[in-house]
Design a protein around this motif. Structure first.
Motif, PDB file in Angstrom:
ATOM      1  N   SER A 150       0.843  -1.195   0.000  1.00  0.00           N
ATOM      2  CA  SER A 150       0.000   0.000   0.000  1.00  0.00           C
ATOM      3  C   SER A 150       0.880   1.247   0.000  1.00  0.00           C
ATOM      4  O   SER A 150       2.102   1.163   0.181  1.00  0.00           O
ATOM      5  CB  SER A 150      -0.878   0.021   1.258  1.00  0.00           C
ATOM      6  N   ILE A 181      -1.408  -4.625  -5.021  1.00  0.00           N
ATOM      7  CA  ILE A 181      -1.106  -3.238  -5.351  1.00  0.00           C
ATOM      8  C   ILE A 181      -0.817  -3.164  -6.842  1.00  0.00           C
ATOM      9  O   ILE A 181      -0.314  -4.131  -7.435  1.00  0.00           O
ATOM     10  CB  ILE A 181       0.103  -2.723  -4.524  1.00  0.00           C
ATOM     11  N   ASN A 182      -1.150  -2.050  -7.436  1.00  0.00           N
ATOM     12  CA  ASN A 182      -0.883  -1.862  -8.859  1.00  0.00           C
ATOM     13  C   ASN A 182       0.619  -1.669  -9.065  1.00  0.00           C
ATOM     14  O   ASN A 182       1.206  -0.716  -8.552  1.00  0.00           O
ATOM     15  CB  ASN A 182      -1.663  -0.650  -9.374  1.00  0.00           C
ATOM     16  N   GLU A 183       1.225  -2.585  -9.804  1.00  0.00           N
ATOM     17  CA  GLU A 183       2.679  -2.552  -9.977  1.00  0.00           C
ATOM     18  C   GLU A 183       3.142  -1.258 -10.638  1.00  0.00           C
ATOM     19  O   GLU A 183       4.166  -0.683 -10.255  1.00  0.00           O
ATOM     20  CB  GLU A 183       3.146  -3.755 -10.811  1.00  0.00           C
ATOM     21  N   ARG A 184       2.387  -0.796 -11.631  1.00  0.00           N
ATOM     22  CA  ARG A 184       2.777   0.427 -12.332  1.00  0.00           C
ATOM     23  C   ARG A 184       2.727   1.624 -11.392  1.00  0.00           C
ATOM     24  O   ARG A 184       3.584   2.516 -11.464  1.00  0.00           O
ATOM     25  CB  ARG A 184       1.862   0.659 -13.535  1.00  0.00           C
ATOM     26  N   GLU A 185       1.745   1.632 -10.497  1.00  0.00           N
ATOM     27  CA  GLU A 185       1.632   2.743  -9.551  1.00  0.00           C
ATOM     28  C   GLU A 185       2.862   2.803  -8.646  1.00  0.00           C
ATOM     29  O   GLU A 185       3.424   3.881  -8.414  1.00  0.00           O
ATOM     30  CB  GLU A 185       0.360   2.587  -8.718  1.00  0.00           C
TER      31      GLU A 185
END
Length: 214
Positions: A150, A181-185
């Protein structure tokens, strides 16, 4: 010689750390005192079979590996025999690494072994188990890994980097918690903050969908 409780021994590609992609023999020890909420090897908590170290060495040699990763579970939960195994493997000329939670003293690990050590972030549920004294035993060839679940975990990890000057002491890995979690984020946060870390996806999960034996 001593004996160790072993869950599995398998040959695959290293899916994490600075040696990602290299053919590696994995020796997975049984047992772990932690219960991280995102743990992907719960099958190694119990069971396994006791093996004499001499027999383990014979099986390891049969694979003719260059790289050996001691993992778990938490391999240092079987501290003395685990350290003995690693010393023997180093003496035989193997490139040896250990994946450890950071919750158990690493001072007795042979200096020739690459330590890949976690610092557990808040959302792991095991923040209180971090043994910060271990940071003093890491060097430039070792690695500290943060599993990021997070934004709270990310901000906490940045604070630890600043407080302990981690990037000056060792290699730092930020790994997104698979499916959480969004890896790109996470990648964009790292870029925006210009962090001196390695962004890591778990390659074995992309290739084999987290199947045991990989």
């Amino acid at each position: 010689m001593s004996r160790l409780r072993i869950t599995e021994i398998f040959y695959s590609l290293q899916g994490e750390s600075s040696t990602i992609g290299k053919p590696t023999l994995f020796v997975r020890l049984t047992g772990c005192p932690l219960r991280c909420v995102w743990c992907d090897t719960e099958y190694a908590f119990t069971g396994g079979a006791y093996r004499e170290i001499a027999d383990l060495i014979k099986e390891i040699e049969s694979f003719n590996p260059q790289n050996i990763c001691i993992t778990g579970g938490e391999p240092l939960a079987q501290k003395e025999p685990c350290e003995e195994l690693m010393r023997i493997l180093c003496d035989k000329g193997y490139s040896v690494s250990i994946e450890t939670s950071g919750a158990i003293d690493v001072s007795g690990v042979d200096k020739r072994v690459t330590k890949v050590m976690d610092l557990k972030a808040p959302d792991s549920g095991e923040l209180a188990k971090n043994r910060y004294e271990n940071l003093a035993f890491l060097n430039k060839t070792d690695e500290v890994k943060f599993v990021i679940m997070s934004r709270k975990d990310y901000d906490w990890a940045k604070m630890q980097m600043d407080q302990y000057q981690l990037a000056d002491k060792t290699n730092v890995i930020f790994s997104p918690c698979f499916g959480e979690i969004n890896e790109r984020e996470l990648a964009e946060w790292i870029i925006a903050d210009n962090l001196p870390v390695r962004f890591q996806l778990q390659m074995h999960k992309l290739l084999w969908d987290d199947a045991a034996g990989h």
